[in-house]
Design a protein around this motif. Structure first.
Motif, short mmCIF file in Angstrom:
data_model
loop_
_atom_site.label_atom_id
_atom_site.label_comp_id
_atom_site.label_asym_id
_atom_site.label_seq_id
_atom_site.Cartn_x
_atom_site.Cartn_y
_atom_site.Cartn_z
N LEU A 1 -77.23 -4.79 30.10
CA LEU A 1 -77.10 -6.17 30.56
C LEU A 1 -78.35 -6.60 31.32
CD1 LEU A 1 -73.37 -6.44 31.74
CD2 LEU A 1 -74.42 -7.45 29.71
N TYR B 1 -80.85 -7.36 28.59
CA TYR B 1 -80.52 -8.55 27.82
C TYR B 1 -80.69 -9.82 28.64
CZ TYR B 1 -78.54 -5.46 24.24
OH TYR B 1 -78.36 -4.51 23.27
N PHE B 2 -80.27 -9.80 29.90
CA PHE B 2 -80.40 -11.00 30.73
C PHE B 2 -81.88 -11.32 30.98
CE2 PHE B 2 -75.97 -10.47 32.89
CZ PHE B 2 -75.37 -10.82 31.69
N SER C 1 -74.02 -8.91 24.86
CA SER C 1 -73.65 -9.21 26.25
C SER C 1 -72.16 -9.47 26.36
CB SER C 1 -74.45 -10.42 26.76
OG SER C 1 -75.83 -10.12 26.83
#
Length: 488
Positions: free
Chosen positions: A148, A151-152, A198
């Motif tokens: 995460l 990805y963020f 996500s």
């Protein structure tokens, strides 16, 4: 891109690939051990079998994702500036999570399978103590946090570069009539993975946290069916996204080798947008045997499992054929693995679509038919792409040249992987169950054939890995590649 940042990315990618290649071989060995036990060639205890099964399932998907992440990061850095610290942060969190999982399984006898289906971890904690179950669940949670974070960060970079994730998915070209070609294929695929994975990881994290709370406070309970939905949404999406990350290498390398750009036309963009949506929906085909699931969800699971094979898989496979056709491309280890991986992806989808048919699913889903389809698209699709990228990385960043043994290794890998998956599919046809430590005599023949094929697959994988590590010695001796020159 600054030289220091490029070197850091190169170092990060090489470490990712080193870890990936070694763990892949280890997971393959675990797989063969299970087949030998099911085929009555060796004998291990049931508890040991399920411990091996747990690490094999968890480890293989996790390491495929790690290899796919290396591919994504390497090629995406052509188009946007990336901070290598985020790549290393994901690696560190992943490795800590892996250590926790290994200790949970082999140190505290956790053996509930990768699915950690509620309330199995609670039962396991009562049988073998809290430590193993909590280590496993927290280890998986930490792995999810690592991804995460990555990805963020990537989402923030794409939003800054393209003005929004919709634009990096090509919505300007699909809905607003913008002319020309959309963002590069690597950008489109990355955006899809960010959105889908996500959501999947957050779903899995919800089930993990609820299960942890249940172990610590048994008075806290929640709906087991909801837990199963969250778990399979996570597992199915995460597994699918491994190939959506790895396929970036197919787009980039075949385009480079043929001198023909893989253009993001409107059909390509529409296909990836549909796949983004379908990937979030089709996990329900794992629940077709659950009579309590609303009928409309089962219909979605069947219909859209059929449809999901078309958008990206067909576009990519057809595109690979067209971009190579009459291109006079020079075939080497990388291009061969990437091209053959298209066969593995397509071939693996066929038994999956068959299994997604409700009347077939009721008979076949809990048989070895399912690992048959899964090993086809994973082993001959995703893993083949990762092995191909390992060679490409050493070639572009070093001086590695193809040798005769590479051709034999490729031939061995695909021939015997076809035999392995064929043995699984045949076992499913004769109703051999999956996830059983012991098999009846009429099932053991297919197990023995699969184990024999697995041995040759491991030999090929060891050759790939050895060649990769030898090639790493020359990485950095080559001139900077265009793969790391930012494209406007």
């Amino acid at each position: 891109m600054a030289t220091n940042a490029r070197n850091a990315i190169k170092k990060g990618v090489s470490i990712y690939l080193m870890v990936t290649s070694v763990v892949l071989v280890l997971m393959m060995i675990f797989g063969v051990i299970m087949l030998l036990n099911q085929g009555n060639v060796i004998k291990i205890s049931a508890q040991t079998f399920y411990k091996v099964m747990t690490i094999h399932g968890t480890g293989m998907i996790g390491i495929a994702s790690l290899g796919g992440s290396a591919i994504l990061w390497y090629f995406l850095s052509k188009y946007i500036h990336l901070n290598p610290k985020i790549l290393f942060a994901n690696l560190i969190l992943s490795l800590i999570g892996v250590v926790m999982i290994l200790v949970a399984i082999f140190g505290f006898n956790f053996s509930d399978g990768w699915t950690f289906l509620y309330p199995l971890p609670s039962f396991s904690s009562k049988l073998n103590g809290l430590t193993g179950a909590l280590l496993f669940l927290f280890g998986l949670l930490l792995l999810g946090v690592g991804y995460l974070v990555m990805y963020f960060y990537l989402a923030a970079r794409l939003i800054k570069e393209y003005g929004g994730l919709g634009k990096s998915l090509g919505w300007d070209y699909i809905f607003r009539g913008k002319k020309g070609y959309g963002p590069p294929a690597a950008v489109v695929a990355t955006t899809m993975v960010i959105i889908a994975n996500s959501v999947g990881i957050l779903a899995g994290a919800t089930a993990l946290v609820e299960s942890i709370v249940n172990i610590l406070n048994p008075n806290f309970a929640f709906d087991p069916m909801l837990a199963k939905h969250l778990t399979y949404a996570f597992g199915h999406i995460f597994a699918n996204c491994t190939i959506y990350m790895a396929v970036i290498a197919v787009y980039e390398v075949l385009s480079e080798y043929t001198g023909r750009p893989w253009k993001s036309n409107k059909v390509f963009l529409i296909a990836w947008n549909f796949s983004t949506l379908f990937t979030l929906m089709i996990y329900t085909h794992h629940l077709l045997m659950d009579f309590a699931v609303p009928e409309w969800m089962l219909i979605i699971g069947q219909i859209f499992s059929y449809a999901n094979g078309l958008p990206v898989m067909v576009i990519t496979a057809y595109g690979a054929l067209m971009i190579v056709f009459r291109s006079d491309m020079k075939w080497d280890f990388a291009s061969s693995m990437f091209f053959l991986s298209m066969f593995g992806w397509v071939a693996g989808a066929v038994p999956a679509i068959i299994d997604a048919t409700i009347v077939v699913n009721h008979v076949m889903h809990n048989t070895k038919w399912v690992p048959g389809h899964f090993h086809t698209y994973m082993g001959m699709g995703v893993i083949a792409m990762i092995f191909g990228f390992m060679y490409y990385f050493n070639k572009m960043e070093g001086t590695q040249k193809q040798k005769g043994i590479d051709k034999y290794a490729i031939f061995t890998y695909f021939v015997f992987f076809s035999g392995l998956t064929g043995s699984f599919l045949y076992a499913g046809k004769i109703s051999a169950p999956r996830r059983w430590a012991e098999h009846l005599p009429q099932w053991t023949g297919s197990d023995q054939v699969g184990a024999l094929c697995g041995v040759f697959i491991i030999i090929a994988a060891i050759i790939f890995t050895t060649r990769f590590f030898i090639g790493l010695r020359d990485v950095g001796k080559n001139t900077p590649t265009k793969s790391f020159k930012r494209v406007s």
